[in-house]
Motif scaffolding. Structure first.
Motif, PDB file in Angstrom:
ATOM      1  N   PRO A  25       0.834  -1.207   0.000  1.00 40.26           N
ATOM      2  CA  PRO A  25       0.000   0.000   0.000  1.00 40.26           C
ATOM      3  C   PRO A  25       0.869   1.257   0.000  1.00 40.26           C
ATOM      4  CG  PRO A  25      -0.832  -1.583   1.594  1.00 40.26           C
ATOM      5  CD  PRO A  25       0.484  -2.113   1.115  1.00 40.26           C
ATOM      6  N   ASP A  45       1.043   5.763  -1.011  1.00 42.06           N
ATOM      7  CA  ASP A  45       0.390   7.020  -1.361  1.00 42.06           C
ATOM      8  C   ASP A  45       0.555   7.225  -2.866  1.00 42.06           C
ATOM      9  OD1 ASP A  45      -0.203   9.737  -1.850  1.00 42.06           O
ATOM     10  OD2 ASP A  45       0.485  10.346   0.135  1.00 42.06           O
ATOM     11  N   GLN A  69      -1.761   1.124   7.388  1.00 44.73           N
ATOM     12  CA  GLN A  69      -2.683   2.065   8.031  1.00 44.73           C
ATOM     13  C   GLN A  69      -2.555   3.436   7.379  1.00 44.73           C
ATOM     14  OE1 GLN A  69      -1.925   1.529  12.329  1.00 44.73           O
ATOM     15  NE2 GLN A  69      -3.829   0.382  12.436  1.00 44.73           N
ATOM     16  N   GLU A  70      -3.689   4.056   7.161  1.00 44.83           N
ATOM     17  CA  GLU A  70      -3.773   5.300   6.385  1.00 44.83           C
ATOM     18  C   GLU A  70      -3.235   6.511   7.123  1.00 44.83           C
ATOM     19  OE1 GLU A  70      -7.466   8.161   5.229  1.00 44.83           O
ATOM     20  OE2 GLU A  70      -7.768   6.024   4.927  1.00 44.83           O
ATOM     21  N   GLY A 101      -2.121  12.597   8.242  1.00 48.61           N
ATOM     22  CA  GLY A 101      -2.642  11.907   7.069  1.00 48.61           C
ATOM     23  C   GLY A 101      -3.794  12.659   6.449  1.00 48.61           C
ATOM     24  N   GLY A 106      -8.539   9.556   1.020  1.00 50.28           N
ATOM     25  CA  GLY A 106      -8.458   8.981   2.351  1.00 50.28           C
ATOM     26  C   GLY A 106      -9.789   9.051   3.073  1.00 50.28           C
ATOM     27  N   LYS A 107     -10.025   8.076   3.953  1.00 51.77           N
ATOM     28  CA  LYS A 107     -11.307   7.995   4.654  1.00 51.77           C
ATOM     29  C   LYS A 107     -11.243   8.492   6.094  1.00 51.77           C
ATOM     30  CE  LYS A 107     -13.549   4.126   4.304  1.00 51.77           C
ATOM     31  NZ  LYS A 107     -13.841   2.677   4.296  1.00 51.77           N
ATOM     32  N   ALA A 163      -0.469  10.959   2.602  1.00 55.22           N
ATOM     33  CA  ALA A 163      -0.943   9.989   3.578  1.00 55.22           C
ATOM     34  C   ALA A 163      -0.153  10.122   4.876  1.00 55.22           C
ATOM     35  CB  ALA A 163      -0.824   8.575   3.013  1.00 55.22           C
ATOM     36  N   ARG A 172       7.431   1.987   4.414  1.00 54.18           N
ATOM     37  CA  ARG A 172       6.404   1.120   3.834  1.00 54.18           C
ATOM     38  C   ARG A 172       6.950  -0.264   3.481  1.00 54.18           C
ATOM     39  NH1 ARG A 172       1.640   3.559   2.648  1.00 54.18           N
ATOM     40  NH2 ARG A 172       1.601   5.839   2.833  1.00 54.18           N
ATOM     41  N   VAL A 208      -6.737  -2.410   5.003  1.00 56.52           N
ATOM     42  CA  VAL A 208      -6.558  -1.247   4.131  1.00 56.52           C
ATOM     43  C   VAL A 208      -7.942  -0.677   3.815  1.00 56.52           C
ATOM     44  CG1 VAL A 208      -5.814  -0.470   1.850  1.00 56.52           C
ATOM     45  CG2 VAL A 208      -4.412  -2.095   3.139  1.00 56.52           C
ATOM     46  N   GLY A 209      -8.074   0.641   3.950  1.00 60.54           N
ATOM     47  CA  GLY A 209      -9.366   1.270   3.717  1.00 60.54           C
ATOM     48  C   GLY A 209     -10.264   1.272   4.931  1.00 60.54           C
TER      49      GLY A 209
END
Length: 473
Positions: free
Chosen positions: A70, A72, A174-175, A184, A189-190, A215, A272, A322-323
């Motif tokens: 994952p 950015d 993790q975001e 972030g 992004g959520k 991110a 990452r 993820v997400g």
């Protein structure tokens, strides 16, 4: 045989016996009774029932498989960025923006996130500037004389945070970053979407870097270089060292326009790729049935079954999928904050610090929620929880088994999943074995350079640390 194949073989065997009219009550002595499922077959079945995507969904990629990690979208991972980021992360010679000239060049990002402690700090409260000593796994790092946090002299203010240092291991999953998720703000992004700008990026604070639109890892790396008193601007080692110049040119061939941002992007790309993909559980997921012991497999069955750890610890890192949404990533389990009466802790824990996610967002529904951490290589240190309130994996498991909050919080504040687990002593042993041994990657040193371009000692370089590390720069 891969876990998926084990399940299929077991199912096909049962189906074949049924078609042939065979069952356990048959008196036909020529027919062998159906063998009970092995631990691995039981575990595959349990994972298939409790994890969307089954065993495949829990696999960590190879650290060089950049397309599978994952990332950015505004910071694609490249080998050149990773190479630069690994050096910068461990480089003590960028530590020149401290408050006290006598401490220059004695700390790095890795001072509080080093390999010897599973990329945590090794002590309850990580120390950047103002620290001395290291020991074997960072456990001997202490504040220098007069850097006790009590002095009003601004040149004696240590670089410490009001939380235990989280690991960088598996953080690609993790975001947002930090225990409260304050870093972030990537497009799409959520977790932090919808927060007002004055909450997300108040001017004059490290959170202002959220306006860069990256991110969590990228934003934290940019903000962290300034928070932790490092110099990436003109006159720093990044501009004056020929090897660093070559590394920057390779990582950013279009030319450097913002050394602070590009240093952060490179360090985030490196972070990452720091993945525990060689742990026994990961090898078992990849098809090596002998990678885990029977006890570890029994513990994994509990993790994904009776103990229901997977309801909070999800995805390949056993942190979050993820997400994941904010509600899926942050939970109130009543862990205590840093104990400021502890002589090894300096500074204060503010009300907002204690509120965790709620202290950042200002939303009372987020109060006392903290980010779910990843679970690999925990036995490398004896510091657990955002306040370092546990000293072993067993203590954490026992705490969750009893479900009695360390903080005085009302029941409606605590997560609904924080309930007694009903585990026996033997089951606790098995679960601890899975977490400590089954999730332990013994070769994290592959993520550490043999030397940095400056040749300086790392992860810390004060005189006592040099002795502890047997390092001479």
């Amino acid at each position: 045989m891969k876990p998926q194949a084990l399940t299929k073989a077991f199912t096909l065997n049962a189906l074949l016996l049924a078609l042939l009219g065979c069952n356990s009550d048959s008196n036909n002595e020529d027919v062998n009774p159906v063998e009970p499922p092995t631990l691995s077959e039981q575990l595959v079945s349990q994972i298939e029932d409790s994890v969307e995507g089954g065993t495949e969904a829990l696999l960590l990629p190879d650290p060089t498989d950049y397309e599978s990690i994952p990332a950015d979208p505004n910071n694609p991972i490249t080998a050149e960025k990773v190479a630069l980021g690994m050096m910068l992360f461990h480089e003590t010679q960028v530590a020149t923006a401290g408050v006290n000239g006598s401490t220059t060049n004695t700390w790095s990002c890795a001072s509080c996130h080093h390999v010897a402690a599973g990329f945590k700090s090794g002590v309850v409260q990580g120390i950047g500037e103002g620290g001395s000593g290291f020991g074997v796994a960072g456990e001997a790092r202490v504040l220098m004389p007069n850097f006790d946090g009590q002095s009003t002299d601004p040149t004696m203010k240590p670089d410490v945070q009001p939380f235990a240092s989280p690991s960088i291991l598996n953080t690609a999953y993790q975001e947002v970053m930090l225990w409260n998720g304050q870093f972030g703000n990537a497009e799409g992004g959520k977790v932090n979407s919808g927060l007002a700008e004055n909450v997300l990026a108040p001017e004059g604070t490290p959170k202002f870097e959220n306006l860069r639109g990256f991110a969590g890892l990228e934003t934290q790396a940019v903000a962290g270089t300034k928070v932790h008193r490092m110099n990436t601007f003109d006159g720093s080692v990044l501009q004056n060292n020929a090897e660093y110049q070559m590394l920057f040119e390779a990582a950013f061939p279009e030319g450097s326009y913002d050394y602070l941002e590009e240093a952060g992007l490179a360090m985030a790309a490196y972070e990452r790729t720091v993945l525990a993909n060689e742990a026994p559980f990961q090898r078992w997921l990849a098809g090596d049935d002998a990678a885990m012991t029977d006890q570890e497999k029994r513990g994994a069955l509990l993790f994904f079954g009776k103990a229901n750890c997977v309801s909070c610890h999800a995805g390949p890192a056993l942190s979050s999928n993820v997400g994941a949404s904010s509600d899926e990533m942050f939970m109130a389990l009543g862990f205590a904050d840093l104990d400021t009466s502890d002589p090894h802790v300096t500074g204060i824990v503010t009300v907002n610090d204690s509120k965790g996610r709620g202290g950042f967002t200002g939303n009372p529904d987020d109060d006392f929620k903290f980010k779910v951490p990843q679970l690999y290589n925990l036995k490398d240190t004896n510091v657990f929880g955002h306040g370092g309130s546990f000293s072993s994996v067993r203590q954490v498991v026992m705490y969750k088994n009893a479900a009695v909050s360390q903080k005085r919080l009302s029941a409606d504040v605590l997560d609904t999943r924080f309930v007694p687990l009903g585990l026996t002593d033997e089951e606790v042993d098995d679960l601890v074995a899975f977490i400590e041994e089954g999730l332990y990657d013994a070769d994290l040193h592959r993520y550490v350079p043999t030397a940095t371009p400056t040749g300086a000692c790392f992860p810390v370089a004060d005189e006592q640390s040099k002795l502890d590390l047997n390092c001479a720069d």
